[in-house]
Design a protein around this motif. Sequence first.
Motif, mmCIF file in Angstrom:
data_model
loop_
_atom_site.group_PDB
_atom_site.id
_atom_site.type_symbol
_atom_site.label_atom_id
_atom_site.label_comp_id
_atom_site.label_asym_id
_atom_site.label_seq_id
_atom_site.Cartn_x
_atom_site.Cartn_y
_atom_site.Cartn_z
ATOM 1 N N ALA A 34 -12.316 93.346 -52.508
ATOM 2 C CA ALA A 34 -11.934 94.054 -53.743
ATOM 3 C C ALA A 34 -10.577 93.538 -54.226
ATOM 4 O O ALA A 34 -9.786 93.016 -53.433
ATOM 5 N N PHE A 35 -10.280 93.702 -55.519
ATOM 6 C CA PHE A 35 -9.038 93.121 -56.054
ATOM 7 C C PHE A 35 -7.804 93.915 -55.638
ATOM 8 O O PHE A 35 -6.674 93.442 -55.764
ATOM 9 N N LYS A 36 -8.005 95.153 -55.144
ATOM 10 C CA LYS A 36 -6.932 95.947 -54.550
ATOM 11 C C LYS A 36 -7.593 97.017 -53.698
ATOM 12 O O LYS A 36 -8.824 97.172 -53.748
ATOM 13 N N LYS A 37 -6.803 97.776 -52.956
ATOM 14 C CA LYS A 37 -7.420 98.784 -52.091
ATOM 15 C C LYS A 37 -7.949 99.974 -52.903
ATOM 16 O O LYS A 37 -7.575 100.168 -54.070
ATOM 17 N N GLU A 65 -5.598 103.181 -72.486
ATOM 18 C CA GLU A 65 -5.621 103.825 -71.174
ATOM 19 C C GLU A 65 -4.738 103.043 -70.206
ATOM 20 O O GLU A 65 -4.852 101.840 -70.096
ATOM 21 N N PHE A 66 -3.882 103.766 -69.494
ATOM 22 C CA PHE A 66 -2.946 103.111 -68.571
ATOM 23 C C PHE A 66 -3.294 103.319 -67.100
ATOM 24 O O PHE A 66 -2.525 102.950 -66.216
ATOM 25 N N LEU A 67 -4.449 103.927 -66.818
ATOM 26 C CA LEU A 67 -4.786 104.180 -65.414
ATOM 27 C C LEU A 67 -4.907 102.861 -64.661
ATOM 28 O O LEU A 67 -5.287 101.845 -65.232
ATOM 29 N N ALA A 68 -4.595 102.902 -63.381
ATOM 30 C CA ALA A 68 -4.849 101.754 -62.513
ATOM 31 C C ALA A 68 -5.995 102.133 -61.595
ATOM 32 O O ALA A 68 -6.126 103.302 -61.190
ATOM 33 N N GLU A 69 -6.834 101.187 -61.271
ATOM 34 C CA GLU A 69 -7.949 101.484 -60.382
ATOM 35 C C GLU A 69 -7.430 101.780 -58.980
ATOM 36 O O GLU A 69 -6.388 101.290 -58.569
ATOM 37 N N GLY A 70 -8.183 102.609 -58.287
ATOM 38 C CA GLY A 70 -7.766 103.025 -56.947
ATOM 39 C C GLY A 70 -6.910 104.282 -56.997
ATOM 40 O O GLY A 70 -6.855 105.047 -56.034
ATOM 41 N N SER A 77 1.299 97.941 -77.593
ATOM 42 C CA SER A 77 1.992 98.441 -76.392
ATOM 43 C C SER A 77 1.142 98.250 -75.151
ATOM 44 O O SER A 77 1.652 98.006 -74.050
ATOM 45 N N LYS A 78 -0.166 98.382 -75.302
ATOM 46 C CA LYS A 78 -1.038 98.235 -74.127
ATOM 47 C C LYS A 78 -0.997 96.797 -73.605
ATOM 48 O O LYS A 78 -0.821 96.571 -72.404
ATOM 49 N N LEU A 79 -1.112 95.829 -74.502
ATOM 50 C CA LEU A 79 -1.040 94.432 -74.069
ATOM 51 C C LEU A 79 0.339 94.143 -73.482
ATOM 52 O O LEU A 79 0.480 93.427 -72.492
ATOM 53 N N GLY A 106 -2.435 87.763 -46.761
ATOM 54 C CA GLY A 106 -2.209 87.611 -48.198
ATOM 55 C C GLY A 106 -1.642 88.852 -48.853
ATOM 56 O O GLY A 106 -1.420 88.879 -50.071
ATOM 57 N N ARG A 107 -1.406 89.894 -48.045
ATOM 58 C CA ARG A 107 -0.858 91.136 -48.597
ATOM 59 C C ARG A 107 0.374 91.618 -47.847
ATOM 60 O O ARG A 107 0.890 92.700 -48.142
ATOM 61 N N ASN A 108 0.785 90.857 -46.840
ATOM 62 C CA ASN A 108 1.940 91.258 -46.014
ATOM 63 C C ASN A 108 1.831 92.702 -45.536
ATOM 64 O O ASN A 108 2.776 93.483 -45.639
ATOM 65 N N LEU A 131 6.646 94.956 -56.972
ATOM 66 C CA LEU A 131 7.358 93.784 -56.476
ATOM 67 C C LEU A 131 6.755 93.314 -55.161
ATOM 68 O O LEU A 131 7.445 92.709 -54.346
ATOM 69 N N LYS A 132 5.476 93.607 -54.954
ATOM 70 C CA LYS A 132 4.854 93.161 -53.708
ATOM 71 C C LYS A 132 4.288 91.768 -53.891
ATOM 72 O O LYS A 132 3.349 91.566 -54.675
ATOM 73 N N ALA A 133 4.849 90.825 -53.139
ATOM 74 C CA ALA A 133 4.299 89.472 -53.185
ATOM 75 C C ALA A 133 2.895 89.516 -52.600
ATOM 76 O O ALA A 133 2.605 90.297 -51.701
ATOM 77 N N SER A 134 2.005 88.699 -53.127
ATOM 78 C CA SER A 134 0.612 88.767 -52.689
ATOM 79 C C SER A 134 -0.063 87.426 -52.910
ATOM 80 O O SER A 134 0.537 86.481 -53.417
ATOM 81 N N VAL A 135 -1.345 87.414 -52.556
ATOM 82 C CA VAL A 135 -2.162 86.225 -52.768
ATOM 83 C C VAL A 135 -2.439 86.005 -54.261
ATOM 84 O O VAL A 135 -3.044 85.020 -54.658
HETATM 85 C C1 UDX Z 1 -3.605 97.482 -64.295
HETATM 86 C C2 UDX Z 1 -2.419 98.316 -64.800
HETATM 87 O O1 UDX Z 1 -1.573 98.649 -63.700
HETATM 88 C C3 UDX Z 1 -2.907 99.573 -65.495
HETATM 89 O O2 UDX Z 1 -1.815 100.281 -66.030
HETATM 90 C C4 UDX Z 1 -3.864 99.164 -66.601
HETATM 91 O O3 UDX Z 1 -4.361 100.311 -67.238
HETATM 92 C C5 UDX Z 1 -5.000 98.339 -66.048
HETATM 93 O O4 UDX Z 1 -4.484 97.197 -65.362
HETATM 94 P P1 UDX Z 1 -5.240 97.648 -62.213
HETATM 95 O O5 UDX Z 1 -5.570 96.234 -62.566
HETATM 96 O O6 UDX Z 1 -6.344 98.613 -62.037
HETATM 97 O O7 UDX Z 1 -4.274 98.270 -63.319
HETATM 98 O O8 UDX Z 1 -4.387 97.669 -60.854
HETATM 99 P P2 UDX Z 1 -2.869 97.283 -60.507
HETATM 100 O O9 UDX Z 1 -2.370 98.287 -59.549
HETATM 101 O O10 UDX Z 1 -2.064 97.051 -61.705
HETATM 102 O O11 UDX Z 1 -3.036 95.922 -59.704
HETATM 103 C C6 UDX Z 1 -3.446 94.727 -60.334
HETATM 104 C C7 UDX Z 1 -3.380 93.577 -59.349
HETATM 105 O O12 UDX Z 1 -2.032 93.260 -59.023
HETATM 106 C C8 UDX Z 1 -4.067 93.862 -58.018
HETATM 107 O O13 UDX Z 1 -4.752 92.730 -57.587
HETATM 108 C C9 UDX Z 1 -2.906 94.192 -57.101
HETATM 109 O O14 UDX Z 1 -3.208 93.956 -55.756
HETATM 110 C C10 UDX Z 1 -1.855 93.232 -57.623
HETATM 111 N N1 UDX Z 1 -0.469 93.651 -57.316
HETATM 112 C C11 UDX Z 1 0.015 94.832 -57.795
HETATM 113 C C12 UDX Z 1 0.356 92.806 -56.575
HETATM 114 O O15 UDX Z 1 -0.062 91.733 -56.147
HETATM 115 N N2 UDX Z 1 1.648 93.197 -56.328
HETATM 116 C C13 UDX Z 1 2.165 94.363 -56.794
HETATM 117 O O16 UDX Z 1 3.336 94.643 -56.546
HETATM 118 C C14 UDX Z 1 1.316 95.211 -57.552
#
Ligand code: UDX
Length: 463
Positions: free
Chosen positions: A338-341, A162-167, A220-222, A442-444, A267-271
């Motif tokens: 949360a680890f992302k929005k 599964e390639f979905l990303a959360e959010g 491929s997933k890894l 931490g997220r600019n 390519l978003k720099a972050s914490v």
């Molecule tokens: C990831 C993969 O994107 C998804 O394909 C896989 O199925 C599961 O793992 P996920 O972890 O849910 O998905 O979210 P993702 O959008 O990849 O973000 C992961 C982390 O990277 C978050 O903490 C996010 O904030 C951070 N991030 C992402 C950055 O810091 N900069 C970026 O440019 C993108």
Amino acid sequence: MKITKICCIGAGYVGGPTMAVIAQKCPHIQVTVVDLNEQRIADWNDPNPENIPIYEPGLSEIVAEARGRNLFFSTEVDKAIDEAQMIFISVNTPTKTYGKGKGMAADLKYIELCARQIARVAKQNKIVVEKSTLPVRTAEAIKSILDNTGNGVQFQILSNPEFLAEGTAVTDLLNPDRILIGGDTTEEGEEAINALVDVYSNWVSRDKILTTNVWSSELSKLTANAFLAQRISSINAMSELCEKTGADVNEVARAIGMDSRIGPKFLKASVGFGGSCFQKDILNLVYIAKSYGLNEVADYWEQVIIMNDHQKRRFSNKIVQTLYNTVADKKIAFLGWAFKKDTNDTRESAAIYVADDLINEQAKISVFDPKVSKSKMLNDLDYLETRTSQENIKALNSFENAYEACKGAHAIAILTEWDEFKTYDWKKIYDSMHKPAFVFDGRNILNAKELESIGFVYNGIGS
Ligand code: UDX
Ligand code: NAD
């Protein structure tokens, strides 16, 4: 084989949304999602779809539409296995916390339990689909368990990562970049692959459905997760260099992202990246490479994790240094946990590690996150086992709104890029804080110039 009944073992962040979308798009298929966790299943069955256990934009609407029609959530695992022609395994595969491979390898005990349960219960031929992210060659182990039951049932194992990303789970599931299905190259294997292709082609165009051998699919997933995480560590590495040289990492990212060979995404720099996947999957990749004696390959990928740990630590160090080398008894407000929005998931969130560092320095942390409860935050801290639960309770508080969390703070740290943070009345927040009032973004995501004109001392990543 025409599929009319699907079972999915594991009602988590992947199993729940994925099966909800399959049920919505395939009304002719009965989809039953099962889990050992009774509370989780009760939450999925909550009469109010808003109360389902996973927050994902658009998900509650889909569950409301399909649940009770052809989507069911249940704890009766045996029954669902027995009835289904196709069984997805979508259980968790965390990093091992014990024994050989501790801290690196994927823990496959839940996968093996599922395989043994399927082997015990199945009376007719079944297609077993690996939906969980697994080390390459896991299908071999699953097959060996299933083929040794002695009851004559035939199993086909497919890999369908599964390639979905959360959010963005719902939009990712509705419009996937691709669907990957790996299976045996035998006639029976191809039949099984086609059965799963038929399920997806109810809403995904055929040219986006890729079929491969099982090992390519598993690996491929890894690989995908390693490449994605590597981009983040690469831009984060540059962010540190930007801070020393006067370059601005947002400008650098924009400049390189316009090269069509590099592309603008991720390519978003972050914490630092968080989430349940990137770190776990790279550690697993490193472990696999080492187990084949490929030490250079292992070291190459491990650097992605080392850089990410450094980025998180660098952020907390910067807060301490900027606040005159002490945060003892100072209130540091966190916006976001949360680890992302757009998710309530906090697994491996950078916020946890930054909070842990600052609490070690005796700071008081006050948090606001629109979707994360205080008990979850405290659980996350307790899990690190740095100090007692009582000490964590004393060190961290959470508030129902951001203005309360920031009142009387010496500094604000943005840990998650929730959109609403951008729309706050920052003057009001400034007025309620100790001066000088610091912001560590931490997220600019905030407007540095605007904040500085209010009076804040603004610190972004990589500028
Ligand atoms: C990831 C993969 O994107 C998804 O394909 C896989 O199925 C599961 O793992 P996920 O972890 O849910 O998905 O979210 P993702 O959008 O990849 O973000 C992961 C982390 O990277 C978050 O903490 C996010 O904030 C951070 N991030 C992402 C950055 O810091 N900069 C970026 O440019 C993108
Ligand atoms: P999760 O922890 O949210 O859900 C897993 C569920 O499986 C839990 O509810 C657990 O109770 C249940 N479970 C475990 N063993 C069981 C058993 N024997 N019988 C019945 N239920 C059992 O995990 P998740 O985030 O959904 O991840 C599942 C898999 O998908 C992992 O391998 C992960 O790497 C992969 N994955 C996750 C994501 C993501 O964004 N979270 C994306 C792609 C792939």
